[in-house]
Design an enzyme around this catalytic site. Structure first.
Site, PDB file in Angstrom:
ATOM      1  N   ASP A  30      48.395  18.810   0.719  1.00  0.00           N
ATOM      2  CA  ASP A  30      49.041  18.790  -0.698  1.00  0.00           C
ATOM      3  C   ASP A  30      48.532  19.645  -1.604  1.00  0.00           C
ATOM      4  OD1 ASP A  30      50.869  18.032  -2.414  1.00  0.00           O
ATOM      5  OD2 ASP A  30      49.773  16.222  -3.050  1.00  0.00           O
ATOM      6  N   TRP A  35      48.203  24.892  -6.722  1.00  0.00           N
ATOM      7  CA  TRP A  35      47.108  25.954  -6.498  1.00  0.00           C
ATOM      8  C   TRP A  35      47.634  27.363  -7.022  1.00  0.00           C
ATOM      9  CZ3 TRP A  35      46.364  30.343  -3.843  1.00  0.00           C
ATOM     10  CH2 TRP A  35      45.173  30.979  -3.675  1.00  0.00           C
ATOM     11  N   ASN A  78      61.158  17.404   2.435  1.00  0.00           N
ATOM     12  CA  ASN A  78      60.830  18.675   1.723  1.00  0.00           C
ATOM     13  C   ASN A  78      62.068  19.646   1.978  1.00  0.00           C
ATOM     14  OD1 ASN A  78      57.604  18.585   2.875  1.00  0.00           O
ATOM     15  ND2 ASN A  78      58.373  18.146   0.945  1.00  0.00           N
TER      16      ASN A  78
END
Ligand code: FPP
Length: 255
Positions: A30, A35, A78
């Site tokens: 995760d 990021w 997802n």
């Protein structure tokens, strides 16, 4: 507790007792999106680096003798993500499987896939089948990749499998035990995770290995998955080694 004083860059390997490692480590990958966002990059860039991090950590697990590594790469939820993001993850998966086919024999790393693989492309399914066939000849670290996986769908799948076997008469409903039900899960034959690591700062299980993590030790860190390193892995293992696992009982010697 020592952990509180550890600093980034510290030799965290020195904190690990390599003679009593967890047998099975599970990781929720995760933080890839955040990021990338922090660097002004598209989310897909985070997944690309995340896939590299997975290679690094899987290699590290193999090197130090972890028997089982299970990672949550793509959940049943997802698919709701933008098409280009889903496509990128599938392309990364394909790249990884192609590389694995070339290297797993040399590295003695087995691969296994958990989840409902039916929506995958025929090409990906073919690569999965190749990896499975190679794995059958190997004995090393078993790396399980969860794709289109959810803990609840897995339990439904297991219940359906058991019901089917009851219908065919090969088992009786009243004979069901925990061990038997475990045998209907995607993880059949794999011991439960000792340690579940979740990077990325969220403090939840997110439908990952719901049955299997009943007595796992959880380790959460704010480090985003693409930044997760060997040092972070050692830090998580060392933290695990400070835990007292009682499985609902009492610690030996306590009254
Ligand atoms: C979660 O981060 C990550 C994913 C949904 C995808 C993980 C996939 C890979 C690393 C690539 C393929 C994997 C393998 C094993 C080769 P997020 O996007 O939810 O992060 P966020 O919470 O910061 O948005």
């Amino acid at each position: 507790m020592k952990l509180a004083f550890w600093k980034k860059g510290e030799d965290t390997a020195g904190q690990v007792d390599f003679s009593r490692l967890p047998r099975h480590i599970a990781i929720i990958l995760d933080g890839n999106g955040r990021w990338a966002k922090r660097r002004g990059l598209p989310r897909t860039a985070g997944h690309k680096v995340g896939a590299e991090t997975f290679r690094t950590i899987a290699t590290c697990c193999r090197d130090i003798g972890i028997e089982y590594l299970t990672v949550y790469a793509f959940s049943t939820e997802n698919w709701k993500r933008p098409e280009d993001e889903v496509d990128t993850i599938m392309v990364l998966l394909k790249k990884y499987l192609l590389e694995a086919i070339d290297t797993m024999e040399r590295d003695n790393v087995r691969l296994r896939f958990m989840g409902d693989l039916t929506p995958l492309t025929a090409e990906l399914k073919g690569l999965v089948a190749e990896c499975n066939a190679i794995s059958e000849r190997l004995t090393g670290c078993l790396c399980s990749i969860c794709i289109n996986y959810g803990g609840r769908p897995e339990l439904v799948h297991a219940a359906a499998g058991f019901a089917k076997d009851c219908q065919s008469g090969s088992v009786n409903p009243e004979d069901l035990t925990e061990e038997m039900l475990s045998g209907y899960l995607y993880s059949a034959g794999i011991p439960d995770p000792d340690l579940l690591i979740r990077p990325g700062g969220e403090l939840r299980q997110s439908n990952f290995l719901l049955w299997q993590c009943a007595y796992s030790e959880f380790y959460f860190t704010d480090v985003l998955w693409p930044d997760f390193s060997r040092e972070e892995l050692y830090r998580a293992i060392a933290a695990y080694q400070h835990r007292s696992r009682r499985y609902g009982g009492l610690q030996e010697g306590s009254t």
